[in-house]
Design a protein around this motif. Structure first.
Motif, PDB file in Angstrom:
ATOM      1  N   ASP A 200       7.618  28.762  14.645  1.00 19.22           N
ATOM      2  CA  ASP A 200       8.147  29.505  15.798  1.00 19.22           C
ATOM      3  C   ASP A 200       7.796  28.848  17.128  1.00 19.22           C
ATOM      4  O   ASP A 200       8.207  29.322  18.180  1.00 19.22           O
ATOM      5  N   ILE A 201       6.978  27.802  17.081  1.00 17.82           N
ATOM      6  CA  ILE A 201       6.595  27.157  18.346  1.00 17.82           C
ATOM      7  C   ILE A 201       6.950  25.679  18.318  1.00 17.82           C
ATOM      8  O   ILE A 201       7.215  25.106  17.256  1.00 17.82           O
ATOM      9  N   SER A 202       6.930  25.083  19.532  1.00 18.54           N
ATOM     10  CA  SER A 202       7.442  23.721  19.696  1.00 18.54           C
ATOM     11  C   SER A 202       6.346  22.656  19.666  1.00 18.54           C
ATOM     12  O   SER A 202       6.647  21.468  19.726  1.00 18.54           O
ATOM     13  N   LEU A 203       5.083  23.078  19.581  1.00 20.78           N
ATOM     14  CA  LEU A 203       3.986  22.110  19.722  1.00 20.78           C
ATOM     15  C   LEU A 203       3.998  21.061  18.614  1.00 20.78           C
ATOM     16  O   LEU A 203       4.291  21.380  17.462  1.00 20.78           O
ATOM     17  N   ARG A 204       3.672  19.812  19.000  1.00 18.48           N
ATOM     18  CA  ARG A 204       3.589  18.728  18.026  1.00 18.48           C
ATOM     19  C   ARG A 204       2.246  18.012  18.050  1.00 18.48           C
ATOM     20  O   ARG A 204       1.812  17.443  17.064  1.00 18.48           O
ATOM     21  N   ALA A 205       1.617  18.019  19.234  1.00 16.65           N
ATOM     22  CA  ALA A 205       0.355  17.279  19.362  1.00 16.65           C
ATOM     23  C   ALA A 205      -0.683  18.151  20.052  1.00 16.65           C
ATOM     24  O   ALA A 205      -0.369  18.831  21.038  1.00 16.65           O
ATOM     25  N   ALA A 206      -1.907  18.145  19.526  1.00 18.17           N
ATOM     26  CA  ALA A 206      -3.007  18.872  20.169  1.00 18.17           C
ATOM     27  C   ALA A 206      -4.122  17.887  20.473  1.00 18.17           C
ATOM     28  O   ALA A 206      -4.517  17.104  19.597  1.00 18.17           O
ATOM     29  N   VAL A 207      -4.578  17.906  21.731  1.00 18.66           N
ATOM     30  CA  VAL A 207      -5.604  16.967  22.175  1.00 18.66           C
ATOM     31  C   VAL A 207      -6.879  17.777  22.378  1.00 18.66           C
ATOM     32  O   VAL A 207      -7.033  18.473  23.380  1.00 18.66           O
ATOM     33  N   LEU A 208      -7.774  17.700  21.388  1.00 20.32           N
ATOM     34  CA  LEU A 208      -8.897  18.629  21.331  1.00 20.32           C
ATOM     35  C   LEU A 208     -10.227  17.924  21.560  1.00 20.32           C
ATOM     36  O   LEU A 208     -10.484  16.860  20.999  1.00 20.32           O
ATOM     37  N   GLY A 209     -11.078  18.554  22.371  1.00 22.46           N
ATOM     38  CA  GLY A 209     -12.393  17.957  22.623  1.00 22.46           C
ATOM     39  C   GLY A 209     -13.252  18.863  23.465  1.00 22.46           C
ATOM     40  O   GLY A 209     -12.994  20.063  23.573  1.00 22.46           O
ATOM     41  N   ALA A 210     -14.280  18.300  24.057  1.00 19.88           N
ATOM     42  CA  ALA A 210     -15.265  18.964  24.915  1.00 19.88           C
ATOM     43  C   ALA A 210     -16.356  19.678  24.130  1.00 19.88           C
ATOM     44  O   ALA A 210     -17.338  20.129  24.707  1.00 19.88           O
ATOM     45  N   GLU A 211     -16.207  19.771  22.813  1.00 17.60           N
ATOM     46  CA  GLU A 211     -17.264  20.355  21.972  1.00 17.60           C
ATOM     47  C   GLU A 211     -17.147  19.722  20.585  1.00 17.60           C
ATOM     48  O   GLU A 211     -16.064  19.250  20.209  1.00 17.60           O
ATOM     49  N   TRP A 213     -16.541  19.179  16.753  1.00 18.63           N
ATOM     50  CA  TRP A 213     -15.685  19.821  15.748  1.00 18.63           C
ATOM     51  C   TRP A 213     -15.507  18.864  14.593  1.00 18.63           C
ATOM     52  O   TRP A 213     -15.834  17.684  14.694  1.00 18.63           O
ATOM     53  N   GLY A 214     -14.964  19.391  13.493  1.00 24.33           N
ATOM     54  CA  GLY A 214     -14.859  18.549  12.303  1.00 24.33           C
ATOM     55  C   GLY A 214     -13.539  18.756  11.597  1.00 24.33           C
ATOM     56  O   GLY A 214     -12.618  19.389  12.116  1.00 24.33           O
ATOM     57  N   ASP A 215     -13.457  18.202  10.385  1.00 28.00           N
ATOM     58  CA  ASP A 215     -12.178  18.154   9.679  1.00 28.00           C
ATOM     59  C   ASP A 215     -11.680  19.518   9.230  1.00 28.00           C
ATOM     60  O   ASP A 215     -10.480  19.722   9.085  1.00 28.00           O
ATOM     61  N   LYS A 216     -12.602  20.444   8.991  1.00 30.24           N
ATOM     62  CA  LYS A 216     -12.150  21.782   8.579  1.00 30.24           C
ATOM     63  C   LYS A 216     -11.329  22.417   9.710  1.00 30.24           C
ATOM     64  O   LYS A 216     -10.254  22.968   9.484  1.00 30.24           O
ATOM     65  N   THR A 217     -11.858  22.307  10.919  1.00 27.20           N
ATOM     66  CA  THR A 217     -11.143  22.845  12.072  1.00 27.20           C
ATOM     67  C   THR A 217      -9.827  22.094  12.268  1.00 27.20           C
ATOM     68  O   THR A 217      -8.793  22.689  12.558  1.00 27.20           O
ATOM     69  N   ARG A 218      -9.861  20.779  12.084  1.00 26.74           N
ATOM     70  CA  ARG A 218      -8.635  19.984  12.253  1.00 26.74           C
ATOM     71  C   ARG A 218      -7.538  20.490  11.307  1.00 26.74           C
ATOM     72  O   ARG A 218      -6.418  20.749  11.728  1.00 26.74           O
ATOM     73  N   GLN A 219      -7.913  20.649  10.029  1.00 33.80           N
ATOM     74  CA  GLN A 219      -6.914  21.110   9.048  1.00 33.80           C
ATOM     75  C   GLN A 219      -6.331  22.456   9.460  1.00 33.80           C
ATOM     76  O   GLN A 219      -5.136  22.680   9.390  1.00 33.80           O
ATOM     77  N   GLU A 220      -7.220  23.349   9.891  1.00 31.47           N
ATOM     78  CA  GLU A 220      -6.738  24.696  10.210  1.00 31.47           C
ATOM     79  C   GLU A 220      -5.835  24.677  11.452  1.00 31.47           C
ATOM     80  O   GLU A 220      -4.769  25.296  11.456  1.00 31.47           O
ATOM     81  N   VAL A 227       0.784  20.998  14.343  1.00 28.92           N
ATOM     82  CA  VAL A 227       0.569  19.847  15.231  1.00 28.92           C
ATOM     83  C   VAL A 227      -0.203  18.757  14.503  1.00 28.92           C
ATOM     84  O   VAL A 227      -0.779  18.995  13.441  1.00 28.92           O
ATOM     85  N   LYS A 228      -0.240  17.572  15.109  1.00 28.33           N
ATOM     86  CA  LYS A 228      -1.232  16.554  14.780  1.00 28.33           C
ATOM     87  C   LYS A 228      -2.348  16.760  15.782  1.00 28.33           C
ATOM     88  O   LYS A 228      -2.099  16.782  17.000  1.00 28.33           O
ATOM     89  N   ALA A 229      -3.567  16.912  15.307  1.00 29.19           N
ATOM     90  CA  ALA A 229      -4.684  17.144  16.230  1.00 29.19           C
ATOM     91  C   ALA A 229      -5.533  15.893  16.335  1.00 29.19           C
ATOM     92  O   ALA A 229      -5.910  15.304  15.319  1.00 29.19           O
ATOM     93  N   THR A 230      -5.776  15.447  17.563  1.00 31.76           N
ATOM     94  CA  THR A 230      -6.655  14.285  17.749  1.00 31.76           C
ATOM     95  C   THR A 230      -7.823  14.656  18.638  1.00 31.76           C
ATOM     96  O   THR A 230      -7.783  15.604  19.418  1.00 31.76           O
ATOM     97  N   ASN A 231      -8.874  13.857  18.490  1.00 25.68           N
ATOM     98  CA  ASN A 231     -10.142  14.117  19.151  1.00 25.68           C
ATOM     99  C   ASN A 231     -10.224  13.342  20.466  1.00 25.68           C
ATOM    100  O   ASN A 231     -10.122  12.119  20.469  1.00 25.68           O
ATOM    101  N   ILE A 232     -10.396  14.056  21.555  1.00 21.38           N
ATOM    102  CA  ILE A 232     -10.620  13.399  22.854  1.00 21.38           C
ATOM    103  C   ILE A 232     -12.072  13.624  23.234  1.00 21.38           C
ATOM    104  O   ILE A 232     -12.594  14.721  23.127  1.00 21.38           O
ATOM    105  N   TYR A 233     -12.720  12.536  23.653  1.00 21.65           N
ATOM    106  CA  TYR A 233     -14.140  12.619  23.998  1.00 21.65           C
ATOM    107  C   TYR A 233     -14.345  12.149  25.435  1.00 21.65           C
ATOM    108  O   TYR A 233     -13.615  11.278  25.916  1.00 21.65           O
ATOM    109  N   GLY A 234     -15.352  12.712  26.073  1.00 23.67           N
ATOM    110  CA  GLY A 234     -15.731  12.215  27.391  1.00 23.67           C
ATOM    111  C   GLY A 234     -16.812  13.074  27.986  1.00 23.67           C
ATOM    112  O   GLY A 234     -17.176  14.111  27.432  1.00 23.67           O
ATOM    113  N   LEU A 235     -17.341  12.628  29.106  1.00 21.94           N
ATOM    114  CA  LEU A 235     -18.368  13.399  29.806  1.00 21.94           C
ATOM    115  C   LEU A 235     -18.290  13.113  31.299  1.00 21.94           C
ATOM    116  O   LEU A 235     -17.872  12.029  31.711  1.00 21.94           O
TER     117      LEU A 235
END
Ligand code: DLL
Length: 426
Positions: A200-211, A213-220, A227-235
């Motif tokens: 029902d939604i249009s999302l295709r990519a999720a850019v996730l970070g700031a805390e 996380w692991g593969d279980k969260t990615r799968q869910e 979406v395809k979820a990728t890990n963004i890191y920085g400080l």
């Protein structure tokens, strides 16, 4: 690639560029930042001592305390009038850590975030739902600048107001979303409550970070948001988000933008350099920054530089997921435990949700780790199986308590704290 000429630069060229930029940064710090001049003196080095990349290990580390001691702008290397933005990092006691940017730094920031978003699957013309917090936190404005550079249409929704976020996702049909991984699950829950799913939604990519996380969260996140979820890191101290990002086609390690940020992995106890492949504390030098360049910043984040090149043609090294912080490392009756290791056991079992919380207590001299996990099946058998697997795989005894789905605290867009340490409360 967003910038193939940089991201796939031949290695000898990259190493030469790194050395040149490090030499230039150390010279600027020596000339313009009294606190660095003093640190160099105390360590018995001058800028001339940096002749090869290996020489860097003779130079002093920078810690969060150095930023606090020089609060707010004592580490700035440019005149006050050249500053164009200030951010501050969250979650520290007392005064925040303040970081500053000039025009050039904001260019670098936009460039590395644009590369990161591109690697995550964003392409010019897409709509970008940006649910990182706008304000002093680097997440919102940092990704915003990179999205503009890449040519996305940004919806600057910021954090919180979950119901409104879902409305905007339905109405504006974004292809790309950026938020913390825990908030992505909150949005999925809200969609599910309305009887809506990935189709029902249009999302295709999720850019996730700031805390962490692991593969279980990615799968869910991937199945529930489609979406395809990728890990963004920085400080903040280095720049903000966009120090590294995974490539959506690969999802194995985040490409660290080494032409701007020089990485080292050091032993958490001895601070000795470790080779690629070994886990330790990530230390970063923000070589190309002008306003507040930091040398060998001890991030406290535990990761490794993955040996070998990735499959995308980029020459830059990849860093693995963050296993934890050297300072939220749980030492439980002598055993080192990272919260993400507990998560990995839960992934392996596959019978719980990714929502969990760790509480550390002390009764008498004994530390105890209480693990709360959400599960549909709240049986004693599952609880005992989790305890048994954690003992077998990590070597610690924990007390597990299963609770109903939805009962643990959720993120409101900010960072989720997975560990409550009550051991020092007297
Ligand atoms: O959290 C910058 C950021 C914003 C990164 C948005 C990604 C997305 P700070 O508030 O200064 O900056 O917090 C930095 O957050 O040292 C890590 O401990 C943690 N962290 C950031 N990204 C990740 C990640 C931003 N992908 C601190 N995985 C860092 C695990 C992360 N931890």
């Amino acid at each position: 690639m967003f910038q193939p000429e940089r991201e796939a630069m031949p290695l000898p060229e990259l190493r030469a560029l790194q050395l040149r930029q490090l030499q230039d940064m150390v010279a600027r710090q020596h000339e313009h930042v009294p606190a660095y001049r003093k640190k160099f003196q105390d360590a018995g080095v001058t800028p001339d001592d940096l002749q090869t990349l290996d020489d860097l290990r003779r130079f002093p580390l920078t810690y969060k305390a150095d930023l606090r001691d020089n609060y707010p702008l004592g580490l700035s290397a440019v005149p006050r009038g050249a500053l164009r933005r200030i951010h501050a990092s969250s979650g520290t006691s007392g005064k925040p850590t303040v970081v500053a940017y000039d025009d050039h730094d904001l260019e670098v920031f936009a460039e590395v975030v644009a590369r990161s978003l591109y690697a995550a699957g964003a392409r010019p013309g897409m709509v970008f739902h940006n649910a990182y917090g706008y304000g002093l936190f680097t997440g919102g404005l940092g990704t915003h600048g990179g999205a503009a550079r890449l040519g996305l249409c940004t919806v600057p929704v910021s954090g919180g107001g979950t119901e409104r976020q879902v409305e905007l996702i339905l109405d504006l049909q974004p292809e790309v979303i950026a938020c913390t991984p825990s908030y992505a699950l909150v949005l999925a829950d809200q969609l599910a409550r309305r009887g809506l799913g990935p189709d029902d939604i249009s999302l295709r990519a999720a850019v996730l970070g700031a805390e962490p996380w692991g593969d279980k969260t990615r799968q869910e996140v991937e199945t529930r948001l489609g979406v395809k979820a990728t890990n963004i890191y920085g400080l903040s101290e280095i720049i903000g988000p966009g120090v590294s990002n995974e490539d959506a086609s690969e999802q194995r390690g985040s490409y660290l933008w080494e032409d701007h940020f020089y990485p080292e992995i050091l032993d958490p106890q001895t601070a000795e350099p470790l080779p690629d492949g070994a886990w330790g504390v990530l230390v970063l030098s923000s070589m190309s920054r002008r306003a507040m360049p930091v040398l060998r910043y001890w991030t406290g984040d535990i990761t490794r530089l993955m040996p070998g090149a990735g499959a995308t043609g980029r020459t830059m090294r990849r860093m693995d997921q963050i296993r934890g912080r050297s300072d939220d490392l749980i030492i439980l009756r002598g055993v080192n435990v990272y919260p993400t290791q507990l998560e990995a056991v839960l992934v392996g079992l596959g019978q719980t949700s990714p929502h969990y919380h760790v509480t550390l207590t002390r009764s008498g001299r004994m530390d105890e780790l209480h693990l709360q996990v959400e599960a549909h099946d709240e049986s004693v058998a599952l609880q005992q199986e989790i305890e048994r697997q954690i003992k077998a795989q990590i070597g610690v005894t924990v007390r597990c308590k299963l609770c109903a789905p939805g009962s643990l605290a959720r993120s409101e867009g900010g960072k989720l704290r997975r560990v409550t340490d009550l051991r020092d409360v007297r």
